[in-house]
Design a protein around this motif. Structure first.
Motif, short mmCIF file in Angstrom:
data_model
loop_
_atom_site.label_atom_id
_atom_site.label_comp_id
_atom_site.label_asym_id
_atom_site.label_seq_id
_atom_site.Cartn_x
_atom_site.Cartn_y
_atom_site.Cartn_z
N ARG A 3 58.08 44.42 37.02
CA ARG A 3 59.28 45.08 37.53
C ARG A 3 60.16 44.06 38.23
NH1 ARG A 3 58.93 50.67 37.66
NH2 ARG A 3 56.89 51.43 37.13
N ASN A 30 61.60 55.12 45.97
CA ASN A 30 61.77 54.15 44.88
C ASN A 30 61.50 54.80 43.52
OD1 ASN A 30 62.05 51.14 44.19
ND2 ASN A 30 60.21 51.79 43.09
N GLU A 34 64.19 55.41 40.45
CA GLU A 34 63.93 54.90 39.10
C GLU A 34 63.95 56.05 38.09
OE1 GLU A 34 60.90 52.01 36.63
OE2 GLU A 34 60.45 52.47 38.72
N THR A 38 66.66 56.28 35.09
CA THR A 38 66.17 56.33 33.72
C THR A 38 66.75 57.55 33.00
OG1 THR A 38 64.14 55.19 34.33
CG2 THR A 38 64.10 56.44 32.27
#
Length: 65
Positions: A3, A30, A34, A38
């Motif tokens: 990552r 976090n 993400e 996405t």
């Protein structure tokens, strides 16, 4: 694939809203960010996963012209 770390500056109000949303969905802030990013990238048709290398081919090798 490792990552990538990326510093992010957001308002305290936005962070607090993300924190509440993440807690509701049992995710870290976090992981929630993400997940949301996405989803947005996929909905925009911008998600292009890296192509898988064919068996026996070397990564970074010469391409046929």
């Amino acid at each position: 694939m490792p990552r990538k770390n990326y510093p992010l500056r957001i308002s305290p109000e936005l962070y607090a809203a993300l924190e509440r949303w993440a807690a509701d969905e049992l995710r870290s802030v976090n992981a929630q960010m993400e997940y949301l990013l996405t989803q947005s990238v996929r909905q925009a048709g911008r998600w292009k996963p890296a192509p898988e290398a064919a068996p026996g081919s070397e990564k970074g090798g010469e391409q046929d012209h």
